[in-house]
Motif scaffolding. Structure first.
Motif, short mmCIF file in Angstrom:
data_model
loop_
_atom_site.label_atom_id
_atom_site.label_comp_id
_atom_site.label_asym_id
_atom_site.label_seq_id
_atom_site.Cartn_x
_atom_site.Cartn_y
_atom_site.Cartn_z
N PHE A 69 0.84 -1.20 0.00
CA PHE A 69 0.00 0.00 0.00
C PHE A 69 0.88 1.25 0.00
CE2 PHE A 69 -2.92 -3.17 1.72
CZ PHE A 69 -4.08 -2.88 1.01
N ASP A 70 0.39 2.27 -0.70
CA ASP A 70 1.12 3.55 -0.75
C ASP A 70 0.89 4.38 0.50
OD1 ASP A 70 2.13 3.82 -3.75
OD2 ASP A 70 0.17 2.89 -3.78
N GLY A 71 -0.25 4.17 1.17
CA GLY A 71 -0.56 4.95 2.35
C GLY A 71 -1.74 4.35 3.09
N LEU A 72 -1.93 4.79 4.34
CA LEU A 72 -2.98 4.27 5.19
C LEU A 72 -3.76 5.39 5.85
CD1 LEU A 72 -0.85 1.68 7.23
CD2 LEU A 72 -1.99 1.28 5.04
N MET A 73 -5.05 5.18 6.01
CA MET A 73 -5.90 6.05 6.82
C MET A 73 -6.48 5.15 7.91
SD MET A 73 -9.10 8.40 5.54
CE MET A 73 -10.61 7.71 6.23
N ILE A 74 -6.24 5.48 9.18
CA ILE A 74 -6.53 4.55 10.27
C ILE A 74 -7.33 5.22 11.38
CG2 ILE A 74 -5.49 3.05 12.04
CD1 ILE A 74 -2.90 3.15 10.26
N MET A 111 -4.15 9.22 11.25
CA MET A 111 -5.20 8.67 12.12
C MET A 111 -6.39 9.62 12.15
SD MET A 111 -3.25 6.75 15.25
CE MET A 111 -2.30 5.26 14.87
N ILE A 112 -7.59 9.05 12.25
CA ILE A 112 -8.81 9.85 12.24
C ILE A 112 -9.61 9.63 13.52
CG2 ILE A 112 -8.97 9.89 9.72
CD1 ILE A 112 -11.24 7.77 10.00
N ASN A 113 -10.34 10.65 13.92
CA ASN A 113 -11.23 10.64 15.09
C ASN A 113 -10.48 10.58 16.42
OD1 ASN A 113 -13.63 10.87 13.61
ND2 ASN A 113 -13.83 8.65 13.40
N HIS A 153 -2.87 13.50 12.42
CA HIS A 153 -4.23 13.07 12.72
C HIS A 153 -5.23 14.13 12.26
CE1 HIS A 153 -2.54 15.19 16.27
NE2 HIS A 153 -3.72 15.79 16.31
N VAL A 154 -6.46 13.66 12.04
CA VAL A 154 -7.57 14.53 11.69
C VAL A 154 -8.70 14.17 12.65
CG1 VAL A 154 -9.18 15.26 9.89
CG2 VAL A 154 -6.85 14.60 9.27
N VAL A 155 -9.05 15.10 13.52
CA VAL A 155 -10.02 14.85 14.58
C VAL A 155 -10.97 16.03 14.70
CG1 VAL A 155 -8.38 13.42 15.86
CG2 VAL A 155 -8.52 15.87 16.36
N MET A 156 -11.97 15.92 15.57
CA MET A 156 -12.78 17.06 15.92
C MET A 156 -12.49 17.44 17.37
SD MET A 156 -16.70 15.64 16.19
CE MET A 156 -17.30 17.30 16.58
N ASP A 157 -12.90 18.63 17.76
CA ASP A 157 -12.64 19.11 19.11
C ASP A 157 -13.65 18.48 20.06
OD1 ASP A 157 -12.08 20.47 21.43
OD2 ASP A 157 -11.89 22.44 20.49
N ASP A 158 -13.31 17.30 20.56
CA ASP A 158 -14.25 16.55 21.40
C ASP A 158 -14.42 17.19 22.78
OD1 ASP A 158 -15.15 14.12 19.88
OD2 ASP A 158 -13.00 13.85 19.68
N VAL A 159 -13.37 17.82 23.30
CA VAL A 159 -13.51 18.49 24.60
C VAL A 159 -14.53 19.61 24.50
CG1 VAL A 159 -12.33 19.86 26.35
CG2 VAL A 159 -11.16 17.91 25.32
N GLU A 160 -14.41 20.42 23.46
CA GLU A 160 -15.36 21.52 23.28
C GLU A 160 -16.76 20.98 23.00
OE1 GLU A 160 -16.85 25.49 22.76
OE2 GLU A 160 -15.33 24.48 23.96
N GLY A 161 -16.84 19.88 22.26
CA GLY A 161 -18.15 19.28 22.00
C GLY A 161 -18.84 18.86 23.28
N GLY A 162 -18.12 18.20 24.18
CA GLY A 162 -18.69 17.80 25.46
C GLY A 162 -19.05 18.99 26.32
N ARG A 163 -18.24 20.04 26.23
CA ARG A 163 -18.52 21.26 26.99
C ARG A 163 -19.80 21.92 26.49
NH1 ARG A 163 -18.31 26.56 27.46
NH2 ARG A 163 -18.02 26.80 25.21
N LEU A 164 -19.97 21.97 25.19
CA LEU A 164 -21.17 22.58 24.60
C LEU A 164 -22.44 21.82 24.98
CD1 LEU A 164 -19.85 23.49 21.03
CD2 LEU A 164 -20.48 25.10 22.85
N GLN A 165 -22.35 20.48 25.00
CA GLN A 165 -23.51 19.68 25.41
C GLN A 165 -23.98 20.09 26.81
OE1 GLN A 165 -21.55 15.77 24.83
NE2 GLN A 165 -23.42 15.15 23.76
N ALA A 166 -23.03 20.07 27.75
CA ALA A 166 -23.39 20.38 29.15
C ALA A 166 -23.76 21.84 29.33
CB ALA A 166 -22.22 20.00 30.06
N GLU A 167 -23.04 22.73 28.67
CA GLU A 167 -23.32 24.17 28.82
C GLU A 167 -24.74 24.50 28.38
OE1 GLU A 167 -20.82 28.03 27.53
OE2 GLU A 167 -21.88 27.06 25.87
#
Length: 373
Positions: free
Chosen positions: A137-142, A169-171, A181-195
């Motif tokens: 393989f030339d590359g991997l997305m994991i 790596m993703i997520n 890596h390519v992720v989303m801001d999970d800390v801020e996401g959890g903060r927004l839910q509770a806020e």
């Protein structure tokens, strides 16, 4: 059940793929292998002969067996243009959208895509990595498996790096490797839910978080952070953690128990690790004759198709899905270009998508309160 020779063969092959043996390094003489694996001479010879035939090792008369140099296969790899995508799941929830976003960009750039799934299990991840290392393989997305727990497969990733195969790596990602890596801001996401719920006057909020994936740990961190910012005490009993193996049973059981508590501690709102869990807990609320959001509020995460599948449309934190998959694919392509054009110098950078709240019908204010300055 594995035969003895297939077990020996798999063990030697696994050590090669983990980088324990370098090209032309001695794997062992027949007698050394006999002693190491405690099997018959016939079993050792059969395992060795198959590994020789498949190009993993070679024999020297009177000297033993040696690790083959498989780097010669890179010429074949460069002509085939293949990409491997490894995810925890691929047939349900948000994963088809992520894969679709990545696959579209890879194919536009002339790459064939092979998708593997670990089912969020370390042994399955090992099998996926061995399948990848057995091919070209030339590359991997994991997507990492149980990213919050110690990983027994780190040596495979180190060997992937040693072989010069670009990966992203993703997520989530394994922090000890510090990969792109390519992720989303999970800390801020959890903060927004509770806020959102705290601003609506909720004080007894129960958070359900999956703690074998780092996303759950980060969302829980945001949940705690929001309570501190708001000046609202958070009872330890208002955080429920679960793992992949009990995700279909433990959260529902715990919510049923908490709904039977005294009015002073009974939850008025529920924060969920994802929309999938929110839908499961909605069933529990229906069974207990509670109306959402009049009696209790519930909030999800990901804005998956499930968020609008029920009669109650979920307030949720959208996951970028196809956009994240496309960004990860572009990162892999940039890394492949770096490897060929800049001598391996890394010019690609990690990406974090910002979090936002999408308000729908599953949450309702109870005596709204301002956030403390």
């Amino acid at each position: 059940m594995k035969t003895k020779y297939s077990y020996v063969k798999a063990e030697i092959k696994s050590k090669i793929m983990q980088g324990y043996f370098q090209p032309h390094e001695k794997v062992g003489s027949e007698n050394e292998l006999l002693q190491e694996y405690g099997v018959s001479r016939h079993t050792i010879r059969k395992a060795v002969d198959e590994l020789v035939h498949e190009g993993w090792i070679y024999k020297k008369q009177g000297a033993g067996t040696f690790c083959a140099d498989r780097s010669k296969d890179t010429e074949v790899r460069s002509g085939r243009k293949n990409i491997a995508v490894i995810t925890t799941y691929f047939s349900d929830y948000i994963f088809p959208s992520i894969i679709r976003g990545a696959e579209k960009l890879f194919r536009e750039n002339g790459y064939q895509v092979t998708v593997f799934s670990t089912n969020n299990d370390h042994e399955e991840e090992k099998r996926c990595l061995e399948a990848v290392l057995s091919q070209q393989f030339d590359g991997l997305m994991i997507e990492p498996t149980k990213s919050a727990l110690p990983n027994p497969n780190i040596n495979y990733y180190l060997n992937i790096e040693k072989l010069g195969i670009p990966y992203v790596m993703i997520n989530a990602y394994y922090e000890e490797l510090e990969p792109l890596h390519v992720v989303m801001d999970d800390v801020e996401g959890g903060r927004l839910q509770a806020e959102h719920l705290l601003k609506g006057g909720h004080t007894n909020i129960v958070g359900f978080f999956k703690n074998d994936d780092i996303q759950g740990a980060k969302r829980m961190k945001g949940f705690i952070k929001a309570h501190r910012e708001h000046g609202t005490p958070l009872s330890p009993q208002h955080i429920v953690t679960y793992q992949t193996e009990n995700r279909d049973s433990l959260p529902a059981k715990e919510l049923k128990r908490k709904l039977k508590e005294a009015a002073s501690t009974r939850p008025t709102a529920v924060v969920c690790y994802n929309d999938q869990l929110a839908l499961l807990l909605l069933d529990v609320l229906r069974e207990t004759k509670l109306n959402v959001p009049e009696d209790i509020s519930i909030i999800g995460f990901d804005d998956s198709f499930l968020s609008t599948a029920s009669e109650v449309k979920l307030t949720t934190v959208p996951h970028p899905k196809e956009e994240l998959g496309s960004a990860a694919a572009q990162t892999v392509l940039n890394m492949i270009a770096d490897a060929s054009e800049s001598g391996g110098r890394r010019t690609a950078v990690p990406i974090m998508f910002p979090s936002r709240l999408l308000e729908r019908q599953s949450t309702k204010a109870r005596n709204p309160q301002p956030v403390n300055p």
